[in-house]
Design a protein around this motif. Structure first.
Motif, short mmCIF file in Angstrom:
data_model
loop_
_atom_site.label_atom_id
_atom_site.label_comp_id
_atom_site.label_asym_id
_atom_site.label_seq_id
_atom_site.Cartn_x
_atom_site.Cartn_y
_atom_site.Cartn_z
N THR A 1 -5.99 -38.73 19.45
CA THR A 1 -7.39 -39.04 19.77
C THR A 1 -8.06 -39.84 18.65
O THR A 1 -7.61 -39.82 17.50
N ASP B 1 -4.72 -47.11 12.38
CA ASP B 1 -5.30 -48.34 12.91
C ASP B 1 -6.78 -48.21 13.23
O ASP B 1 -7.57 -49.12 12.98
N HIS C 1 -5.91 -42.68 22.45
CA HIS C 1 -5.52 -44.10 22.31
C HIS C 1 -5.09 -44.65 23.67
O HIS C 1 -5.38 -45.80 24.00
N SER D 1 -7.67 -39.11 14.60
CA SER D 1 -7.31 -40.15 13.63
C SER D 1 -8.33 -40.19 12.50
O SER D 1 -7.97 -40.30 11.33
N ILE E 1 -9.57 -27.63 13.25
CA ILE E 1 -9.69 -28.15 14.61
C ILE E 1 -8.33 -28.74 15.00
O ILE E 1 -7.67 -29.36 14.17
N GLY F 1 -3.05 -32.91 18.23
CA GLY F 1 -1.99 -32.23 17.47
C GLY F 1 -0.93 -33.15 16.88
O GLY F 1 0.03 -32.67 16.28
N GLN F 2 -1.11 -34.45 16.98
CA GLN F 2 -0.06 -35.38 16.53
C GLN F 2 0.08 -35.44 15.02
O GLN F 2 1.16 -35.71 14.51
N SER F 3 -1.00 -35.19 14.30
CA SER F 3 -0.92 -35.13 12.84
C SER F 3 -0.96 -33.69 12.36
O SER F 3 -0.25 -33.33 11.42
N LEU F 4 -1.79 -32.87 12.99
CA LEU F 4 -1.90 -31.48 12.53
C LEU F 4 -0.61 -30.71 12.80
O LEU F 4 -0.19 -29.88 11.97
N ALA G 1 -6.92 -31.41 18.07
CA ALA G 1 -7.27 -32.24 19.24
C ALA G 1 -5.96 -32.59 19.95
O ALA G 1 -5.50 -31.85 20.82
C1 LIG Z 1 5.25 -40.56 14.91
C2 LIG Z 1 3.79 -40.89 14.75
C3 LIG Z 1 3.45 -42.21 14.47
C4 LIG Z 1 2.10 -42.56 14.33
N1 LIG Z 1 1.79 -43.86 14.07
C5 LIG Z 1 0.50 -44.22 13.99
C6 LIG Z 1 0.13 -45.59 13.80
O1 LIG Z 1 0.97 -46.47 13.69
N2 LIG Z 1 -1.19 -45.89 13.72
C7 LIG Z 1 -2.15 -44.92 13.85
O2 LIG Z 1 -3.33 -45.25 13.80
N3 LIG Z 1 -1.84 -43.63 14.06
C8 LIG Z 1 -0.54 -43.26 14.14
N4 LIG Z 1 -0.25 -41.95 14.34
C9 LIG Z 1 -1.36 -40.95 14.44
C10 LIG Z 1 -1.81 -40.71 15.88
O3 LIG Z 1 -2.17 -41.94 16.42
C11 LIG Z 1 -3.03 -39.76 16.08
O4 LIG Z 1 -4.22 -40.47 16.23
C12 LIG Z 1 -3.29 -38.90 14.98
O5 LIG Z 1 -2.11 -38.14 14.83
C13 LIG Z 1 -4.49 -37.91 15.10
O6 LIG Z 1 -4.91 -37.64 16.41
P1 LIG Z 1 -4.80 -36.17 17.05
O7 LIG Z 1 -5.77 -36.12 18.16
O8 LIG Z 1 -3.39 -35.86 17.37
O9 LIG Z 1 -5.34 -35.24 15.86
P2 LIG Z 1 -4.88 -33.77 15.36
O10 LIG Z 1 -3.47 -33.83 14.90
O11 LIG Z 1 -5.19 -32.78 16.44
O12 LIG Z 1 -5.88 -33.59 14.17
C14 LIG Z 1 -5.75 -34.39 12.99
C15 LIG Z 1 -6.80 -33.94 11.97
O13 LIG Z 1 -8.10 -34.29 12.43
C16 LIG Z 1 -8.91 -33.12 12.57
N5 LIG Z 1 -9.70 -33.34 13.79
C17 LIG Z 1 -9.23 -33.59 15.04
N6 LIG Z 1 -10.26 -33.84 15.87
C18 LIG Z 1 -11.39 -33.72 15.15
C19 LIG Z 1 -12.78 -33.86 15.45
N7 LIG Z 1 -13.23 -34.19 16.67
N8 LIG Z 1 -13.67 -33.65 14.46
C20 LIG Z 1 -13.25 -33.34 13.20
N9 LIG Z 1 -11.96 -33.22 12.86
C21 LIG Z 1 -11.03 -33.40 13.81
C22 LIG Z 1 -7.94 -31.95 12.60
O14 LIG Z 1 -8.51 -30.76 12.11
C23 LIG Z 1 -6.83 -32.45 11.71
O15 LIG Z 1 -7.17 -32.25 10.36
C24 LIG Z 1 1.08 -41.57 14.47
C25 LIG Z 1 1.44 -40.24 14.73
C26 LIG Z 1 2.79 -39.90 14.88
C27 LIG Z 1 3.12 -38.47 15.19
#
Ligand SMILES: Cc1cc2nc3c(=O)[nH]c(=O)nc-3n(C[C@H](O)[C@H](O)[C@H](O)COP(=O)(O)OP(=O)(O)OC[C@H]3O[C@@H](n4cnc5c(N)ncnc54)[C@H](O)[C@@H]3O)c2cc1C
Length: 278
Positions: A111, A124, A78, A115, A30, A34-37, A32
Motif C-alpha cells: 500500500t 518508489d 500499488h 511504503s 500497524i 504486510g510486504q515489509s512488516l 497494511a
Molecule cells: C520483494 C519485494 C520487493 C519490493 N520492491 C519494491 C520496489 O522496487 N519499490 C518500492 O517502492 N517498494 C518495493 N517493495 C515494497 C512494497 O512495495 C510495499 O509498498 C511495502 O512493502 C509497504 O507496503 P505494505 O502495505 O505491505 O506495508 P506493511 O508491510 O504492512 O507496513 C510497512 C510499515 O509501514 C507501517 N504502516 C503501514 N500502513 C501504515 C499507515 N497507514 N500509517 C502508518 N504506518 C503504516 C507499518 O507499521 C510498517 O512499519 C518491495 C517489497 C518486497 C517484498
C-alpha cells in the motif's frame, strides 16, 4: 525464523484502530499489506506486543478528486493505481511508476501508506510523491495534522509519524497542464529496489521545476529551485541546458562523498530529464 508472539486485532473502523494504537501499555505495530512488516517480524527485527491490521478499514480506501488534488486513502495498493482503479491527476505518471514497483504479487498487497510508513528511501512512491509535492494527513485519537512529504521522511526507515498516529490519506496535487514529468530508476535486477531514482516535474512556460534525487540512503534530495542546473533559467530548451557538473556539485553538497555514487545519480537524473514529457 518465526515471529515472536504477538496479539492481533483487526478493527472495523478508524476510531477503533486509533484507540488500539493509543493504548500506551502496548508496543504496537500497524500492518497494511504486510510486504515489509512481514519479513521484519519473521526476522525478529521488530517484536511488537500488538499488531493492528488496518486492511479492512474503508476510511483508508478512499480515492477521490477534491478540487485540484487527488485524495488517496493509505490502504490504496500499488495495483489499484497500476490498474487505474483510482482517478489520476498526474497524466499517467503515478500509474507508470506503480506498475514498475517490485512484482505483481507485491503490488497486489503493498500500500501507499505502508511504503510511506516503512520509510525506505529506495521506495518508489516516496520519490514520486516528493516529485508531485504531495501532503499526508496523519491522524491520532487527539486529532489530525497535515504534513508535507518533504518533511515526512526524516532519514532511512525514519519518518515523522508519532506514536499512536496513522497515515490516513495522501493528497496529490494535480499536475499543471503545461508541466512535463520524467522518472527514471536504476535497479540491479528487475523487480528489485532501486539504487538510484530521479523524479522531475518541469514546467517551461511557468519557468519552474521540481527535481527529486531518491534512493540515497537518507531522505530524498528535493531541489525546488533548480535554476543553476539549467544555466540560470527553466525554458523550452531545458534538456540541452542541463549541466551534469552542477548536479554533481549539488549531490556533493548534500553529503554524497563517493564520486562513483554521484556519477550514477547524475546520470539517472539526466535520463529522467531527457525523458520528461507532457
Ligand atoms: C520483494 C519485494 C520487493 C519490493 N520492491 C519494491 C520496489 O522496487 N519499490 C518500492 O517502492 N517498494 C518495493 N517493495 C515494497 C512494497 O512495495 C510495499 O509498498 C511495502 O512493502 C509497504 O507496503 P505494505 O502495505 O505491505 O506495508 P506493511 O508491510 O504492512 O507496513 C510497512 C510499515 O509501514 C507501517 N504502516 C503501514 N500502513 C501504515 C499507515 N497507514 N500509517 C502508518 N504506518 C503504516 C507499518 O507499521 C510498517 O512499519 C518491495 C517489497 C518486497 C517484498
Amino acid at each position: 525464523m518465526k515471529p515472536a508472539r504477538f496479539d492481533y486485532q483487526r478493527p472495523r473502523d478508524l476510531p477503533e484502530a486509533l484507540s488500539l494504537l493509543g493504548k500506551a501499555s502496548h508496543s504496537s505495530k500497524i500492518i497494511a499489506g504486510g510486504q515489509s512488516l512481514g519479513p521484519l517480524l519473521n526476522l525478529r527485527l521488530v517484536e511488537p506486543e500488538l499488531i493492528v491490521d488496518i486492511s479492512a478499514l474503508a476510511e483508508l480506501k478512499v480515492a477521490e478528486r477534491r478540487g485540484d488534488e487527488l485524495v488517496l486513502g493509505a490502504c490504496i495498493t500499488h495495483a489499484d493505481i497500476e490498474d487505474r482503479r483510482v482517478p489520476d491527476v498526474t497524466r499517467g505518471a503515478m500509474q507508470k511508476i506503480a506498475a514498475d514497483i517490485a512484482y505483481r504479487a507485491v503490488r497486489n498487497r503493498g500500500t501507499l501508506g505502508g511504503s510511506l510508513g516503512h520509510a525506505d528511501p529506495a521506495a518508489d512512491c516516496i520519490s514520486a510523491l516528493a516529485e508531485f509535492g504531495a501532503r499526508l494527513t496523519l491522524r491520532s485519537s487527539a486529532g489530525t495534522r497535515l504534513v508535507d512529504i518533504d518533511n515526512f521522511i526524516v532519514s532511512a526507515l525514519e519518518s515523522a509519524i508519532r506514536p499512536g498516529e496513522i497515515i490516513e490519506t495522501i493528497h496529490v496535487p494535480a499536475l499543471p497542464a503545461s508541466a512535463q514529468w520524467g522518472y527514471f530508476k536504476s535497479c540491479r535486477k528487475t523487480g528489485e529496489y532501486a539504487h538510484a531514482i530521479a523524479a522531475v516535474v518541469i514546467d517551461p512556460p511557468a519557468g519552474t521545476a521540481r527535481l527529486v534525487i531518491g534512493a540515497i540512503e537518507a531522505a530524498p534530495i528535493v531541489v525546488k529551485e533548480p535554476f543553476e542546473l539549467f544555466g540560470g533559467r527553466i525554458a523550452g530548451d531545458y534538456k540541452e541546458r542541463f549541466d551534469p557538473c552542477v548536479a554533481d556539485a549539488i549531490l556533493a553538497r548534500a553529503g554524497i562523498a563517493d564520486a562513483a555514487q554521484r556519477h550514477i545519480h547524475v546520470n539517472v537524473l539526466k535520463r529522467a530529464i531527457r525523458g520528461a514529457a507532457a
